[in-house]
Scaffold this motif. Sequence first.
Motif, mmCIF file in Angstrom:
data_model
loop_
_atom_site.group_PDB
_atom_site.id
_atom_site.type_symbol
_atom_site.label_atom_id
_atom_site.label_comp_id
_atom_site.label_asym_id
_atom_site.label_seq_id
_atom_site.Cartn_x
_atom_site.Cartn_y
_atom_site.Cartn_z
ATOM 1 N N VAL A 32 0.844 -1.202 0.000
ATOM 2 C CA VAL A 32 0.000 0.000 0.000
ATOM 3 C C VAL A 32 0.875 1.247 0.000
ATOM 4 C CG1 VAL A 32 -1.666 1.340 1.360
ATOM 5 C CG2 VAL A 32 -1.983 -1.129 1.076
ATOM 6 N N LEU A 33 1.894 1.269 0.857
ATOM 7 C CA LEU A 33 2.787 2.420 0.931
ATOM 8 C C LEU A 33 3.490 2.663 -0.404
ATOM 9 C CD1 LEU A 33 4.288 4.663 2.432
ATOM 10 C CD2 LEU A 33 5.899 2.926 3.260
ATOM 11 N N GLY A 34 4.004 1.609 -1.016
ATOM 12 C CA GLY A 34 4.683 1.775 -2.294
ATOM 13 C C GLY A 34 3.762 2.304 -3.372
ATOM 14 N N SER A 35 2.547 1.792 -3.394
ATOM 15 C CA SER A 35 1.580 2.257 -4.386
ATOM 16 C C SER A 35 1.225 3.723 -4.156
ATOM 17 C CB SER A 35 0.323 1.387 -4.310
ATOM 18 O OG SER A 35 -0.673 1.871 -5.175
ATOM 19 N N LEU A 36 1.080 4.134 -2.901
ATOM 20 C CA LEU A 36 0.765 5.531 -2.603
ATOM 21 C C LEU A 36 1.905 6.460 -3.008
ATOM 22 C CD1 LEU A 36 -0.865 4.973 0.881
ATOM 23 C CD2 LEU A 36 -2.005 6.069 -1.061
ATOM 24 N N ARG A 37 3.135 6.047 -2.758
ATOM 25 C CA ARG A 37 4.277 6.870 -3.176
ATOM 26 C C ARG A 37 4.302 7.034 -4.693
ATOM 27 N NH1 ARG A 37 8.635 7.935 0.272
ATOM 28 N NH2 ARG A 37 8.638 6.896 2.299
ATOM 29 N N ALA A 38 3.929 5.983 -5.402
ATOM 30 C CA ALA A 38 3.984 6.022 -6.860
ATOM 31 C C ALA A 38 2.913 6.916 -7.461
ATOM 32 C CB ALA A 38 3.851 4.605 -7.424
ATOM 33 N N LEU A 39 1.890 7.264 -6.691
ATOM 34 C CA LEU A 39 0.863 8.157 -7.218
ATOM 35 C C LEU A 39 1.467 9.495 -7.633
ATOM 36 C CD1 LEU A 39 -2.087 7.554 -4.716
ATOM 37 C CD2 LEU A 39 -1.909 6.757 -7.078
ATOM 38 N N VAL A 69 1.600 -11.424 -6.238
ATOM 39 C CA VAL A 69 2.598 -10.697 -5.449
ATOM 40 C C VAL A 69 3.137 -11.586 -4.335
ATOM 41 C CG1 VAL A 69 2.934 -8.757 -3.858
ATOM 42 C CG2 VAL A 69 1.654 -8.414 -5.973
ATOM 43 N N LEU A 70 2.242 -12.302 -3.665
ATOM 44 C CA LEU A 70 2.657 -13.172 -2.569
ATOM 45 C C LEU A 70 3.592 -14.269 -3.060
ATOM 46 C CD1 LEU A 70 2.268 -13.566 0.460
ATOM 47 C CD2 LEU A 70 0.287 -15.009 -0.038
ATOM 48 N N PRO A 88 10.577 -7.697 1.992
ATOM 49 C CA PRO A 88 10.618 -7.549 0.539
ATOM 50 C C PRO A 88 9.299 -6.973 0.034
ATOM 51 C CG PRO A 88 10.246 -9.846 1.126
ATOM 52 C CD PRO A 88 10.480 -9.101 2.416
ATOM 53 N N SER A 89 9.372 -6.196 -1.036
ATOM 54 C CA SER A 89 8.175 -5.502 -1.510
ATOM 55 C C SER A 89 8.154 -5.425 -3.024
ATOM 56 C CB SER A 89 8.133 -4.086 -0.920
ATOM 57 O OG SER A 89 7.083 -3.327 -1.498
ATOM 58 N N ALA A 90 6.961 -5.557 -3.586
ATOM 59 C CA ALA A 90 6.764 -5.288 -5.011
ATOM 60 C C ALA A 90 6.474 -3.818 -5.241
ATOM 61 C CB ALA A 90 5.604 -6.130 -5.543
ATOM 62 N N GLY A 91 6.174 -3.078 -4.174
ATOM 63 C CA GLY A 91 5.791 -1.677 -4.302
ATOM 64 C C GLY A 91 6.901 -0.691 -4.016
ATOM 65 N N ALA A 92 8.072 -1.173 -3.637
ATOM 66 C CA ALA A 92 9.138 -0.257 -3.242
ATOM 67 C C ALA A 92 9.791 0.448 -4.425
ATOM 68 C CB ALA A 92 10.206 -1.012 -2.448
ATOM 69 N N ALA A 108 11.826 -6.448 -4.023
ATOM 70 C CA ALA A 108 12.058 -7.884 -4.191
ATOM 71 C C ALA A 108 12.601 -8.194 -5.578
ATOM 72 C CB ALA A 108 10.757 -8.651 -3.957
ATOM 73 N N ARG A 109 13.244 -9.338 -5.675
ATOM 74 C CA ARG A 109 13.650 -9.856 -6.976
ATOM 75 C C ARG A 109 12.450 -10.531 -7.635
ATOM 76 N NH1 ARG A 109 19.123 -11.588 -7.057
ATOM 77 N NH2 ARG A 109 18.487 -13.533 -7.991
ATOM 78 N N GLY A 110 12.611 -10.872 -8.914
ATOM 79 C CA GLY A 110 11.601 -11.670 -9.596
ATOM 80 C C GLY A 110 10.348 -10.919 -9.980
ATOM 81 N N LEU A 111 10.430 -9.585 -10.110
ATOM 82 C CA LEU A 111 9.225 -8.811 -10.393
ATOM 83 C C LEU A 111 8.790 -8.907 -11.853
ATOM 84 C CD1 LEU A 111 9.839 -5.650 -8.194
ATOM 85 C CD2 LEU A 111 8.437 -7.651 -7.697
ATOM 86 N N HIS A 112 9.561 -9.629 -12.691
ATOM 87 C CA HIS A 112 9.109 -9.847 -14.068
ATOM 88 C C HIS A 112 7.715 -10.483 -14.086
ATOM 89 C CE1 HIS A 112 13.454 -9.454 -14.894
ATOM 90 N NE2 HIS A 112 13.078 -9.076 -16.098
ATOM 91 N N GLN A 113 7.422 -11.274 -13.058
ATOM 92 C CA GLN A 113 6.128 -11.933 -13.014
ATOM 93 C C GLN A 113 4.995 -10.924 -12.880
ATOM 94 O OE1 GLN A 113 5.940 -15.602 -10.640
ATOM 95 N NE2 GLN A 113 8.107 -15.294 -10.199
ATOM 96 N N LEU A 114 5.296 -9.744 -12.345
ATOM 97 C CA LEU A 114 4.284 -8.697 -12.236
ATOM 98 C C LEU A 114 4.329 -7.774 -13.439
ATOM 99 C CD1 LEU A 114 4.734 -7.761 -8.483
ATOM 100 C CD2 LEU A 114 3.183 -9.434 -9.492
#
Length: 350
Positions: A25-32, A177-178, A236-240, A260-266
């Motif tokens: 949530v925090l990462g998504s808010l920063r990206a706004l 993400v999980l 680890p975070s997908a939103g950072a 986190a690593r492996g974010l190609h999946q997202l």
Amino acid sequence: MTVRIPMTAETLGRSRFGISPCAEVLGSLRALRRPSPNAPQLARWSARAGRSVPDGPLELLSGLVSGPSGIPAYVPDLLTPPPTAAAMAVEDEAAVIAATPADLIDYQLDIAFRGRPIPPEVAASAGGPERLDATRRPMPDAVATALRGGPRRFAERVAEAVHVYFDQVIAPDWPRVLDVLTAEVAYRGDRMAQYGALALLDDIHPDLRWEAGSVLLRKPFDVLVDWAHDGLLLIPSAGAGDAVWLNAERPTTPSVIYPARGLHQLWAAARPGAHPDDLGELLGHTRAGLLAALDRPRTTAELSRDLALTPSTVSYHLGILHRTGLVTRRRTGRRVAYARSDLAAAMLGE
């Protein structure tokens, strides 16, 4: 400038991992307000937030995370309670936020917003009251309005807003993400088991390193965090995006939120024309992630490193994708490189 966290290698080895919906949530808010070009999933979440999150919760959370200019600023730590389990549920984290003590709310808001009292101990670590005040920002109207009901009601409103935001923005992608975050934790555990505690930080992020008996984190200020007696809490975070964030409130174990690593999946989920949910259901999210990562020819070792999967897992799934005509492979000497087939490119909308 640097945050320095003194500890021995033995202490670092006591570090633990936690997966936190609130970190996403925090990462998504920063990206706004500060989009990250290297994290397309954040653009996807930002678009969802604009469409789906009611104005009240969105304005309250945005006001806590950044000022009108979008310049990064101190974010009250109550938004990201330290995980107490390997993987938290958003309901449990929201309950922790709602129960934040009133004195802690006041303390964190004092650090964040101009016009409130300046915490002496924070000012001392930041280089004096004037320097601290220069980093604070005016309190947004949405935050001031939420405070009028008192600290307890304020915490409850923040918790409700976090829950609404997660449900509307992050939840549709949370299973994927999980999977990514769980694979990242497994990868770090394997590295530490093979190479020792100091390998834990080897390739987490360029800004985070071990040196001369301390964990060092590059930041635009100098701070000493001398209470990490149980190591670090690594989240680890997908939103950072590209950043590393530190939560350090004495005496709580310092938390480090990192990409986190492996974010190609997202990333596949952010491509126009792709249907990642359907593709993931059809192929399985691991195989869909491998196809997304094959934007150029790559070896098993490269895929293993970048997706935080074991080489045997990558080989197994590549074998299935090859047999079904979704990837091709080419051998050059001892090197075998895999690439998407035309069929796979069409499935991804390319």
